[in-house]
Write a protein that holds these residues in place. Structure first.
Motif, PDB file in Angstrom:
ATOM      1  N   SER A  13      79.859  43.591 -47.264  1.00 16.65           N
ATOM      2  CA  SER A  13      79.287  44.157 -46.041  1.00 16.65           C
ATOM      3  C   SER A  13      79.504  43.228 -44.856  1.00 16.65           C
ATOM      4  CB  SER A  13      77.781  44.399 -46.229  1.00 16.65           C
ATOM      5  OG  SER A  13      77.553  45.322 -47.274  1.00 16.65           O
ATOM      6  N   GLY A  14      79.717  43.809 -43.712  1.00 17.57           N
ATOM      7  CA  GLY A  14      79.923  43.027 -42.504  1.00 17.57           C
ATOM      8  C   GLY A  14      80.629  43.795 -41.413  1.00 17.57           C
ATOM      9  N   HIS A  15      81.466  44.746 -41.808  1.00 17.00           N
ATOM     10  CA  HIS A  15      82.105  45.593 -40.796  1.00 17.00           C
ATOM     11  C   HIS A  15      81.040  46.415 -40.074  1.00 17.00           C
ATOM     12  CE1 HIS A  15      86.473  45.129 -41.337  1.00 17.00           C
ATOM     13  NE2 HIS A  15      86.209  44.921 -42.618  1.00 17.00           N
ATOM     14  N   GLN A  16      81.255  46.614 -38.797  1.00 14.73           N
ATOM     15  CA  GLN A  16      80.308  47.386 -37.984  1.00 14.73           C
ATOM     16  C   GLN A  16      80.758  48.822 -37.766  1.00 14.73           C
ATOM     17  OE1 GLN A  16      77.330  45.894 -37.076  1.00 14.73           O
ATOM     18  NE2 GLN A  16      78.192  44.336 -38.450  1.00 14.73           N
ATOM     19  N   ASN A  17      81.959  49.149 -38.265  1.00 12.77           N
ATOM     20  CA  ASN A  17      82.536  50.476 -38.069  1.00 12.77           C
ATOM     21  C   ASN A  17      83.334  50.877 -39.309  1.00 12.77           C
ATOM     22  OD1 ASN A  17      81.971  51.303 -35.142  1.00 12.77           O
ATOM     23  ND2 ASN A  17      82.770  49.221 -34.870  1.00 12.77           N
ATOM     24  N   ASP A  37      87.182  48.035 -36.153  1.00 10.13           N
ATOM     25  CA  ASP A  37      86.507  46.810 -35.712  1.00 10.13           C
ATOM     26  C   ASP A  37      87.466  45.983 -34.875  1.00 10.13           C
ATOM     27  OD1 ASP A  37      83.942  47.074 -36.646  1.00 10.13           O
ATOM     28  OD2 ASP A  37      84.308  46.095 -38.550  1.00 10.13           O
ATOM     29  N   LYS A  38      87.002  44.823 -34.475  1.00  9.37           N
ATOM     30  CA  LYS A  38      87.811  43.953 -33.628  1.00  9.37           C
ATOM     31  C   LYS A  38      88.545  42.861 -34.405  1.00  9.37           C
ATOM     32  CE  LYS A  38      86.766  46.026 -29.797  1.00  9.37           C
ATOM     33  NZ  LYS A  38      87.799  46.835 -29.097  1.00  9.37           N
ATOM     34  N   LYS A 296      81.410  51.858 -43.695  1.00  2.94           N
ATOM     35  CA  LYS A 296      81.499  50.474 -43.200  1.00  2.94           C
ATOM     36  C   LYS A 296      81.459  49.439 -44.308  1.00  2.94           C
ATOM     37  CE  LYS A 296      78.744  52.054 -39.264  1.00  2.94           C
ATOM     38  NZ  LYS A 296      77.506  51.848 -38.472  1.00  2.94           N
ATOM     39  N   ARG A 297      81.545  49.871 -45.571  1.00  2.92           N
ATOM     40  CA  ARG A 297      81.473  48.934 -46.692  1.00  2.92           C
ATOM     41  C   ARG A 297      82.741  48.961 -47.529  1.00  2.92           C
ATOM     42  NH1 ARG A 297      76.242  50.574 -49.937  1.00  2.92           N
ATOM     43  NH2 ARG A 297      77.138  52.652 -49.535  1.00  2.92           N
TER      44      ARG A 297
END
Length: 305
Positions: A13-17, A37-38, A296-297
């Motif tokens: 987990s950590g992506h915001q999109n 994400d960026k 997002k996972r």
């Protein structure tokens, strides 16, 4: 008959999109993910933890590919560029600026220094991976070329298009050979079996076509999922393959007769993805299956006999 044991090893987990692509690194337990994400993120499957943002990007990442025989990761973006990043130094070694529309698929050859890139503009570009110069470019379709597969003997390249067509090209001189049995909706996944016996094609019509790997005639067709088949990947050693779908499930199949062996989904009691599964890969570390989703996972699955 295989009796498969499937357990969730962990979640990254950590992506915001939404996450659109997953790719292995040059070392076991190393995995990269990219999406809306960026940045492209590096994970460690041994510790089940975030390691670092390998490379920051300004636009969504639709394709990740580890270039054969190298430590270079090719990153295809929504703006049409391909960033080639050295995983060891995190330095961009090349930026391929040719396509004007999003890049959806990237593949490379093991036996010659060539990279194949396909785009929403309906064209394909071929690049030299020693100097990253453009070698060829040609039109495949009036619409998006969504997915690419290279045969195991590297004699053929197959392209799947938004029109539903499957196009066969000679990988030696990049000439068009034939249009293969098509789908009624866009083709979203392609995969040759490890023994070269079959070419599997999946589409937005929720169909999976099994073609003979020698003459490309239809062997079998069936409905593996309720919705789009976004990914097809064979296990590196076991005679099984996995599919991932917009219906939020992963299914594991017997490679010999295409029997359904296991379904990984929330409905089947797994702590699984809650939205579309966009990509999967088998990682050499414990032969684990890694899936990524709109939720997002990234999830890691232990699959064994």
């Amino acid at each position: 008959m295989y009796s498969l044991q499937v357990d969730r090893a962990g979640a990254l987990s950590g992506h915001q999109n939404p996450i659109f692509a997953v790719e292995n690194g040059p070392e076991p337990a190393m995995v990269f993910t990219g999406g809306n994400d960026k940045g492209v993120v590096q994970w460690n499957l041994e510790t089940m933890a975030f390691e670092k943002v390998l490379y920051p990007v300004q636009f969504s990442v639709y394709a990740l590919h580890l270039i054969a025989n190298s430590t270079l990761l090719a990153i295809g973006t929504r703006e049409g560029k391909v960033h080639v990043v050295d995983i060891q130094t995190q330095r961009e070694v090349a930026r391929l600026e040719h396509h004007q529309r999003p890049v959806f698929a990237i593949k490379s050859f093991r036996n010659k220094p060539e990279l194949v890139v396909s785009s929403e503009d309906g064209t394909v570009s071929i690049w030299n991976t020693e100097h990253f110069t453009l070698l060829y470019h040609f039109k495949v379709s009036e619409q998006t070329v969504r997915t690419i597969a290279i045969s195991n003997d590297e004699q053929w390249i197959v392209f799947g298009t938004k029109e539903g067509t499957v196009k066969l090209y000679n990988a030696v001189d990049h000439t068009f050979v034939a249009e293969l049995p098509s789908h009624t909706r866009p083709v979203t996944s392609l995969c040759f079996s490890p023994d070269g016996r079959y070419l599997l094609t999946g589409g937005r019509d929720a169909q999976l076509h099994v073609l003979d790997g020698a003459d490309f005639t239809m062997v079998k067709e069936f409905t593996p999922h309720l919705f789009t088949v976004y990914a097809i990947k064979y296990h590196p050693t076991l005679p099984i393959f996995a599919t991932g779908s917009r219906d939020k499930s992963i299914k594991i199949w017997a490679a010999d007769d295409f029997r359904l062996l296991r379904t990984i989904s929330f409905e089947k009691g797994f702590d699984c993805h809650l939205l579309s599964i966009n990509d999967i890969t088998w990682n050499p570390f414990k032969d684990q299956l890694v899936s990524v989703s709109d939720d997002k996972r990234a999830m890691v699955w232990d699959v064994g006999v």
